[in-house]
Write a protein that holds these residues in place. Structure first.
Motif, PDB file in Angstrom:
ATOM      1  N   ASN A 129       0.941  21.750  -2.947  1.00 33.38           N
ATOM      2  CA  ASN A 129      -0.411  21.752  -2.384  1.00 33.38           C
ATOM      3  C   ASN A 129      -0.746  20.316  -1.960  1.00 33.38           C
ATOM      4  O   ASN A 129      -1.364  19.558  -2.704  1.00 33.38           O
ATOM      5  N   LYS A 130      -0.276  19.937  -0.766  1.00 38.05           N
ATOM      6  CA  LYS A 130      -0.409  18.566  -0.310  1.00 38.05           C
ATOM      7  C   LYS A 130      -1.863  18.120  -0.197  1.00 38.05           C
ATOM      8  O   LYS A 130      -2.201  16.964  -0.471  1.00 38.05           O
ATOM      9  N   LEU A 131      -2.745  19.042   0.216  1.00 33.76           N
ATOM     10  CA  LEU A 131      -4.145  18.683   0.386  1.00 33.76           C
ATOM     11  C   LEU A 131      -4.758  18.263  -0.937  1.00 33.76           C
ATOM     12  O   LEU A 131      -5.419  17.217  -1.042  1.00 33.76           O
ATOM     13  N   ARG A 132      -4.523  19.054  -1.971  1.00 37.19           N
ATOM     14  CA  ARG A 132      -5.048  18.710  -3.291  1.00 37.19           C
ATOM     15  C   ARG A 132      -4.377  17.459  -3.848  1.00 37.19           C
ATOM     16  O   ARG A 132      -5.014  16.647  -4.531  1.00 37.19           O
ATOM     17  N   MET A 133      -3.089  17.295  -3.546  1.00 38.51           N
ATOM     18  CA  MET A 133      -2.387  16.119  -4.054  1.00 38.51           C
ATOM     19  C   MET A 133      -2.979  14.846  -3.451  1.00 38.51           C
ATOM     20  O   MET A 133      -3.230  13.867  -4.165  1.00 38.51           O
ATOM     21  N   PHE A 134      -3.223  14.840  -2.132  1.00 33.80           N
ATOM     22  CA  PHE A 134      -3.822  13.668  -1.515  1.00 33.80           C
ATOM     23  C   PHE A 134      -5.217  13.408  -2.073  1.00 33.80           C
ATOM     24  O   PHE A 134      -5.635  12.254  -2.212  1.00 33.80           O
ATOM     25  N   ALA A 193       0.816  -1.203   0.000  1.00 31.85           N
ATOM     26  CA  ALA A 193       0.000   0.000   0.000  1.00 31.85           C
ATOM     27  C   ALA A 193       0.856   1.263   0.000  1.00 31.85           C
ATOM     28  O   ALA A 193       0.559   2.230  -0.704  1.00 31.85           O
ATOM     29  N   LYS A 194       1.920   1.260   0.794  1.00 27.58           N
ATOM     30  CA  LYS A 194       2.762   2.453   0.901  1.00 27.58           C
ATOM     31  C   LYS A 194       3.428   2.768  -0.426  1.00 27.58           C
ATOM     32  O   LYS A 194       3.487   3.928  -0.849  1.00 27.58           O
ATOM     33  N   ALA A 195       3.935   1.739  -1.121  1.00 28.55           N
ATOM     34  CA  ALA A 195       4.603   1.970  -2.399  1.00 28.55           C
ATOM     35  C   ALA A 195       3.635   2.570  -3.408  1.00 28.55           C
ATOM     36  O   ALA A 195       3.967   3.527  -4.118  1.00 28.55           O
ATOM     37  N   VAL A 196       2.415   2.024  -3.481  1.00 24.01           N
ATOM     38  CA  VAL A 196       1.445   2.506  -4.467  1.00 24.01           C
ATOM     39  C   VAL A 196       0.944   3.905  -4.127  1.00 24.01           C
ATOM     40  O   VAL A 196       0.942   4.810  -4.973  1.00 24.01           O
ATOM     41  N   LEU A 197       0.516   4.109  -2.889  1.00 25.06           N
ATOM     42  CA  LEU A 197      -0.127   5.367  -2.518  1.00 25.06           C
ATOM     43  C   LEU A 197       0.874   6.481  -2.207  1.00 25.06           C
ATOM     44  O   LEU A 197       0.732   7.612  -2.698  1.00 25.06           O
ATOM     45  N   ASP A 198       1.875   6.171  -1.404  1.00 22.35           N
ATOM     46  CA  ASP A 198       2.812   7.216  -0.983  1.00 22.35           C
ATOM     47  C   ASP A 198       3.865   7.523  -2.041  1.00 22.35           C
ATOM     48  O   ASP A 198       4.358   8.656  -2.115  1.00 22.35           O
ATOM     49  N   ASP A 199       4.226   6.510  -2.843  1.00 23.12           N
ATOM     50  CA  ASP A 199       5.307   6.706  -3.817  1.00 23.12           C
ATOM     51  C   ASP A 199       4.776   6.838  -5.248  1.00 23.12           C
ATOM     52  O   ASP A 199       4.845   7.912  -5.846  1.00 23.12           O
ATOM     53  N   PHE A 200       4.223   5.779  -5.785  1.00 22.51           N
ATOM     54  CA  PHE A 200       3.809   5.779  -7.188  1.00 22.51           C
ATOM     55  C   PHE A 200       2.804   6.885  -7.502  1.00 22.51           C
ATOM     56  O   PHE A 200       2.992   7.673  -8.425  1.00 22.51           O
ATOM     57  N   LEU A 201       1.707   6.915  -6.714  1.00 24.80           N
ATOM     58  CA  LEU A 201       0.634   7.843  -7.042  1.00 24.80           C
ATOM     59  C   LEU A 201       0.982   9.293  -6.727  1.00 24.80           C
ATOM     60  O   LEU A 201       0.491  10.209  -7.401  1.00 24.80           O
ATOM     61  N   SER A 202       1.820   9.530  -5.726  1.00 24.66           N
ATOM     62  CA  SER A 202       2.217  10.916  -5.440  1.00 24.66           C
ATOM     63  C   SER A 202       3.058  11.468  -6.596  1.00 24.66           C
ATOM     64  O   SER A 202       2.897  12.625  -7.003  1.00 24.66           O
ATOM     65  N   ILE A 203       3.952  10.638  -7.122  1.00 25.02           N
ATOM     66  CA  ILE A 203       4.769  11.065  -8.276  1.00 25.02           C
ATOM     67  C   ILE A 203       3.889  11.253  -9.501  1.00 25.02           C
ATOM     68  O   ILE A 203       4.023  12.236 -10.253  1.00 25.02           O
ATOM     69  N   TRP A 204       2.964  10.325  -9.714  1.00 28.94           N
ATOM     70  CA  TRP A 204       2.056  10.403 -10.863  1.00 28.94           C
ATOM     71  C   TRP A 204       1.208  11.678 -10.789  1.00 28.94           C
ATOM     72  O   TRP A 204       1.016  12.370 -11.804  1.00 28.94           O
ATOM     73  N   ALA A 205       0.690  12.000  -9.586  1.00 31.48           N
ATOM     74  CA  ALA A 205      -0.175  13.177  -9.433  1.00 31.48           C
ATOM     75  C   ALA A 205       0.571  14.459  -9.775  1.00 31.48           C
ATOM     76  O   ALA A 205       0.031  15.347 -10.454  1.00 31.48           O
ATOM     77  N   VAL A 206       1.805  14.578  -9.331  1.00 30.22           N
ATOM     78  CA  VAL A 206       2.603  15.784  -9.624  1.00 30.22           C
ATOM     79  C   VAL A 206       2.900  15.877 -11.119  1.00 30.22           C
ATOM     80  O   VAL A 206       2.944  16.966 -11.689  1.00 30.22           O
ATOM     81  N   LYS A 207       3.104  14.732 -11.781  1.00 30.53           N
ATOM     82  CA  LYS A 207       3.325  14.734 -13.234  1.00 30.53           C
ATOM     83  C   LYS A 207       2.104  15.262 -13.978  1.00 30.53           C
ATOM     84  O   LYS A 207       2.233  15.924 -15.017  1.00 30.53           O
ATOM     85  N   GLN A 208       0.922  14.963 -13.429  1.00 34.20           N
ATOM     86  CA  GLN A 208      -0.309  15.444 -14.069  1.00 34.20           C
ATOM     87  C   GLN A 208      -0.503  16.941 -13.847  1.00 34.20           C
ATOM     88  O   GLN A 208      -1.030  17.643 -14.710  1.00 34.20           O
ATOM     89  N   ASP A 209      -0.088  17.418 -12.682  1.00 33.33           N
ATOM     90  CA  ASP A 209      -0.259  18.835 -12.353  1.00 33.33           C
ATOM     91  C   ASP A 209       0.862  19.230 -11.392  1.00 33.33           C
ATOM     92  O   ASP A 209       0.813  18.909 -10.200  1.00 33.33           O
ATOM     93  N   TYR A 210       1.867  19.926 -11.905  1.00 30.62           N
ATOM     94  CA  TYR A 210       3.058  20.247 -11.116  1.00 30.62           C
ATOM     95  C   TYR A 210       2.724  21.094  -9.894  1.00 30.62           C
ATOM     96  O   TYR A 210       3.434  21.054  -8.886  1.00 30.62           O
ATOM     97  N   ARG A 211       1.614  21.836  -9.933  1.00 30.32           N
ATOM     98  CA  ARG A 211       1.234  22.684  -8.799  1.00 30.32           C
ATOM     99  C   ARG A 211       0.901  21.863  -7.552  1.00 30.32           C
ATOM    100  O   ARG A 211       0.935  22.379  -6.431  1.00 30.32           O
ATOM    101  N   LEU A 212       0.584  20.572  -7.736  1.00 23.76           N
ATOM    102  CA  LEU A 212       0.255  19.721  -6.591  1.00 23.76           C
ATOM    103  C   LEU A 212       1.455  19.491  -5.681  1.00 23.76           C
ATOM    104  O   LEU A 212       1.298  19.117  -4.518  1.00 23.76           O
ATOM    105  N   LYS A 213       2.660  19.718  -6.208  1.00 19.26           N
ATOM    106  CA  LYS A 213       3.859  19.499  -5.406  1.00 19.26           C
ATOM    107  C   LYS A 213       3.880  20.390  -4.173  1.00 19.26           C
ATOM    108  O   LYS A 213       4.426  20.027  -3.125  1.00 19.26           O
TER     109      LYS A 213
END
Length: 302
Positions: A104-109, A82-102
């Motif tokens: 804005n932790k609330l929006r990134m989560f 779970a940690k690898a997918v949610l904390d690592d993979f998806l956090s990196i993926w989310a920032v790639k989709q929208d760099y401003r999320l880096k």
């Protein structure tokens, strides 16, 4: 989507289960005994399992999305971890989709949660069970050390919310045991009301399809629970209607016997209604004997 009437039993459905525990306790090996599983290996640890299964080795969330169409060939998707997918993979993926999320932790989560829930829902629409594996994290809660799945804050809240069952694997008297009930020092979730279960040794025949049979047990229990709930609700409604027709303490006490057979969670509200009804017909409840008495017959419960 057809309407399921309240008197109809809900159909069997796929489930989401979280299992967590210390490293080396056999979480991946256990998950691999599920029905026709595919392991999404995000921690590069599939080779440590005693029973390898078909494996999607992923380094990014895009790797998973790229091969997602293949998941339809399986009945269980095992996500490790779970940690690898949610904390690592998806956090990196989310920032790639929208760099401003880096920044804005609330929006990134929020984006992480929506993407993961969408993936889970796509699997469930194909009647695929999901088993999410996690390491254990120790967190101090006042004077208590509490064990929980090792996932960051809001991501942990997400998997706890969507899971049907959350089990902690531990060693008890040299046997591996999976426990679902939450306690003061352990996160758990036991929708199916299943007691602690001893996991067979990996060398025994019973281990080969343990999670397959166990997942079916969870599904059956959930379906049975909904049926029991429907029956209890129907009985409660019938009692509520009878309360309106009560004329004296004797009739009220007869109903009280029926109320006491209901689940505890339903009893309080109905007993309060009985007390209110009693006020209108001169009936009170004796706080010592816990039975109803007519106002004209104090000391002699009906």
């Amino acid at each position: 989507m057809p309407i399921i009437r309240k008197e109809e039993q809900l159909p069997l459905r796929s489930i989401v289960m979280v299992i967590y525990g210390q490293a080396g306790v056999g979480k991946t090996s256990l998950a691999n005994t599920a029905k026709n599983p595919i392991l999404i290996d995000c921690d590069k640890g599939s080779d440590r399992a005693v029973n390898r299964t078909d494996t999607l080795v992923a380094s990014t969330w895009d790797d998973i999305l790229k091969d997602e169409s293949e998941l339809a060939n399986y009945k269980t998707v095992v996500i490790d971890t779970a940690k690898a997918v949610l904390d690592d993979f998806l956090s990196i993926w989310a920032v790639k989709q929208d760099y401003r999320l880096k920044t804005n932790k609330l929006r990134m989560f929020g984006e992480i949660g929506e993407q993961f829930k969408s993936f889970v829902n796509r699997c469930r629409s194909l009647d695929i069970d999901i088993i999410i594996i996690s390491h254990v994290k120790e967190e101090k809660d006042g004077d208590i050390i509490k064990l929980s799945p090792d996932v960051t804050g809001q991501s942990k809240d997400l998997i706890i919310r969507i899971a049907d069952q959350i089990g902690y694997i531990s060693m008890v008297n040299n046997q591996r045991v999976i426990s679902f009930d939450p306690t003061d020092n352990r996160v758990g979730k036991n929708t199916a009301k299943i007691e602690d279960v001893v996991i067979p040794d990996s060398t025994s025949p019973e281990f080969d399809n343990f999670m397959d049979s166990f997942s079916q047990r969870v599904k059956d229990a959930i379906q049975r629970l909904t049926k029991d709930q429907q029956e209890a609700i129907a009985v409660a409604r019938d009692i509520q209607a009878k309360i309106e027709a009560v004329k004296n303490a004797k009739e009220m006490n007869s109903l009280l016997g029926e109320v006491n057979k209901l689940p505890i969670s339903q009893q309080k509200a109905i007993k309060n209604n009985m007390i209110e009804k009693g006020k209108t017909i001169g009936v009170t409840i004796n706080k010592l004997t816990k039975v109803f008495e007519d106002a004209t017959d104090k000391g002699n419960p009906a």
